[in-house]
Design a protein around this motif. Structure first.
Motif, mmCIF file in Angstrom:
data_model
loop_
_atom_site.group_PDB
_atom_site.id
_atom_site.type_symbol
_atom_site.label_atom_id
_atom_site.label_comp_id
_atom_site.label_asym_id
_atom_site.label_seq_id
_atom_site.Cartn_x
_atom_site.Cartn_y
_atom_site.Cartn_z
ATOM 1 N N CYS A 115 -49.733 28.452 -32.464
ATOM 2 C CA CYS A 115 -48.753 29.019 -31.519
ATOM 3 C C CYS A 115 -48.951 30.510 -31.284
ATOM 4 O O CYS A 115 -48.294 31.089 -30.425
ATOM 5 N N GLY A 116 -49.830 31.137 -32.066
ATOM 6 C CA GLY A 116 -50.110 32.553 -31.854
ATOM 7 C C GLY A 116 -49.133 33.502 -32.529
ATOM 8 O O GLY A 116 -49.292 34.720 -32.447
ATOM 9 N N ALA A 117 -48.114 32.956 -33.201
ATOM 10 C CA ALA A 117 -47.132 33.817 -33.861
ATOM 11 C C ALA A 117 -47.791 34.613 -34.991
ATOM 12 O O ALA A 117 -48.746 34.142 -35.617
ATOM 13 N N SER A 118 -47.282 35.826 -35.247
ATOM 14 C CA SER A 118 -47.832 36.600 -36.360
ATOM 15 C C SER A 118 -46.920 36.522 -37.580
ATOM 16 O O SER A 118 -47.203 37.116 -38.619
ATOM 17 N N ASP A 119 -45.827 35.757 -37.453
ATOM 18 C CA ASP A 119 -44.883 35.606 -38.562
ATOM 19 C C ASP A 119 -45.388 34.493 -39.489
ATOM 20 O O ASP A 119 -44.912 33.363 -39.450
ATOM 21 N N VAL A 120 -46.397 34.831 -40.289
ATOM 22 C CA VAL A 120 -47.002 33.825 -41.166
ATOM 23 C C VAL A 120 -46.881 34.264 -42.622
ATOM 24 O O VAL A 120 -46.757 35.453 -42.923
ATOM 25 N N HIS A 121 -46.908 33.266 -43.516
ATOM 26 C CA HIS A 121 -46.772 33.535 -44.941
ATOM 27 C C HIS A 121 -47.997 32.984 -45.666
ATOM 28 O O HIS A 121 -48.330 31.817 -45.522
ATOM 29 N N ALA A 122 -48.675 33.834 -46.443
ATOM 30 C CA ALA A 122 -49.854 33.382 -47.194
ATOM 31 C C ALA A 122 -49.442 33.010 -48.612
ATOM 32 O O ALA A 122 -48.789 33.800 -49.298
ATOM 33 N N TYR A 123 -49.813 31.809 -49.063
ATOM 34 C CA TYR A 123 -49.566 31.387 -50.442
ATOM 35 C C TYR A 123 -50.633 32.004 -51.346
ATOM 36 O O TYR A 123 -51.692 32.440 -50.866
ATOM 37 N N PRO A 124 -50.375 32.044 -52.669
ATOM 38 C CA PRO A 124 -51.377 32.635 -53.570
ATOM 39 C C PRO A 124 -52.707 31.881 -53.498
ATOM 40 O O PRO A 124 -52.719 30.666 -53.294
ATOM 41 N N ARG A 125 -53.786 32.602 -53.667
ATOM 42 C CA ARG A 125 -55.121 32.014 -53.654
ATOM 43 C C ARG A 125 -55.263 31.006 -54.803
ATOM 44 O O ARG A 125 -54.930 31.304 -55.948
ATOM 45 N N ALA A 126 -55.763 29.778 -54.487
ATOM 46 C CA ALA A 126 -55.978 28.781 -55.542
ATOM 47 C C ALA A 126 -57.142 29.230 -56.419
ATOM 48 O O ALA A 126 -58.185 29.627 -55.908
ATOM 49 N N ARG A 127 -56.946 29.170 -57.749
ATOM 50 C CA ARG A 127 -57.987 29.702 -58.646
ATOM 51 C C ARG A 127 -59.273 28.899 -58.599
ATOM 52 O O ARG A 127 -60.356 29.454 -58.645
ATOM 53 N N THR A 128 -59.138 27.558 -58.527
ATOM 54 C CA THR A 128 -60.346 26.721 -58.577
ATOM 55 C C THR A 128 -61.140 26.794 -57.280
ATOM 56 O O THR A 128 -62.353 26.912 -57.297
ATOM 57 N N SER A 129 -60.443 26.736 -56.143
ATOM 58 C CA SER A 129 -61.162 26.634 -54.867
ATOM 59 C C SER A 129 -61.295 27.975 -54.153
ATOM 60 O O SER A 129 -62.110 28.114 -53.243
ATOM 61 N N GLY A 130 -60.481 28.959 -54.531
ATOM 62 C CA GLY A 130 -60.499 30.245 -53.828
ATOM 63 C C GLY A 130 -59.824 30.185 -52.464
ATOM 64 O O GLY A 130 -59.872 31.134 -51.677
#
Ligand SMILES: [Zn+2]
Length: 298
Positions: free
Chosen positions: A11-26
């Motif tokens: 949708c092009g929105a910039s209101d996004v939330h990043a979850y913590p990086r998974a340790r095994t897969s990065g």
């Protein structure tokens, strides 16, 4: 990539939330707060994806094909062909193109229903199987290598959209191949409560227990849609959306799926019998979206 510089690919929105990086897969999974899309902020590029499928020889393809829940797929495929025919006003003399056809089992059913069928596939092993099993010649390659436009009454994709690095390009190619008034059908994974629970486990363990969520959102499964993100993507690209429907549909036999999650062998039988009884009652998590859309006439 930080959350602040990521925008939602649907949708092009910039209101996004990043979850913590998974340790095994990065991997870093991002959620769009506006449309509900979950996607990888650091996906594989197109060349790496091509390499993956180039390696998919006959032996690998048959391993995958044998793990599928064939009885269920047969029913689902027939129902979907019927829906497409209703939307087109009949199947007689109609053309249908399936993107990522695998061994062409779906195309063979569409042919039985009256369609003139064709399709494409990136895995050489699958192209061989399609020819031998159904005498269907698949195009080995992706859609930009197919010339022409306004060619097909229907274009179908079973779990393809989640596997490409550029979904807008794929859908734009589908639009080119469809005749005006033609029908696009897609099945694509959706974000469900199961994914929320798996992600919560991953977060609670600081990314250590991330096997389930890595299986759902991974190098080859790069986005999980919501109805809203699917609708906005299609409308932005020029489709008329007919329907988006969430479904309970696990294409692999449960024991194979559990094995792929790393569940120990002795636990697979008891777990899969409970899961299978829920699946029979349509009571498990709705893990996919069925999407029907049309290329406008004008
Ligand atoms: Zn969004």
């Amino acid at each position: 990539m930080s959350a602040g510089t990521t925008t939602c690919e649907a949708c092009g929105a910039s209101d996004v939330h990043a979850y913590p990086r998974a340790r095994t897969s990065g991997r870093v999974i991002v959620r769009c707060r506006s449309c509900g899309l979950r996607f990888l902020s650091n996906p594989e590029d197109a060349a790496a994806i091509h390499d993956f499928y180039d390696e998919y020889d006959r032996e690998l393809f048959e391993l995958y094909a044998n793990a599928r829940r064939s009885s269920m797929l047969d029913v689902v495929w027939r129902e979907t062909i019927e829906r497409i025919s209703e939307l087109l006003g009949g199947s007689a003399g109609r053309t249908l193109f399936d993107v990522g056809s695998g061994g062409a089992d779906f195309l063979a059913l569409a042919r039985d229903a009256g369609y003139e069928v064709s399709g494409s596939e990136l895995a050489p092993g699958a192209v061989e199987v399609a020819k031998e099993t159904h005498d269907i010649d698949l195009h080995l390659g992706d859609l930009p290598t197919i010339e022409g436009s306004n060619l097909y009454d229907s274009v179908t994709m079973w779990c393809v959209l989640a596997h490409v690095s550029d979904p807008d390009e794929l859908l734009t190619e589908c639009l080119r191949l469809l005749k005006p008034g033609g029908v696009l059908f897609m099945q694509t994974p959706r974000w469900s409560a199961m994914d929320g629970a798996a992600l919560a486990v991953s977060k609670a363990t600081g990314g250590r227990a991330s096997r389930v969520i890595d299986r759902r959102v991974s190098d080859t499964h790069m986005r999980l849609h919501s109805k809203s993100s699917m609708r906005q993507t299609l409308e932005r690209l020029g489709f008329e959306v007919i329907a988006t429907e969430s479904r309970v549909r696990y294409s692999l036999e449960t024991t194979h799926y559990l094995a792929s999650l790393g569940v120990p062998e002795r636990m697979r039988t008891p777990i899969s019998s409970s899961v299978d009884s829920l699946l029979k009652r349509d009571a498990f998590f709705r893990n996919v979206l069925d999407v029907f859309a049309r290329k406008p006439l004008g």
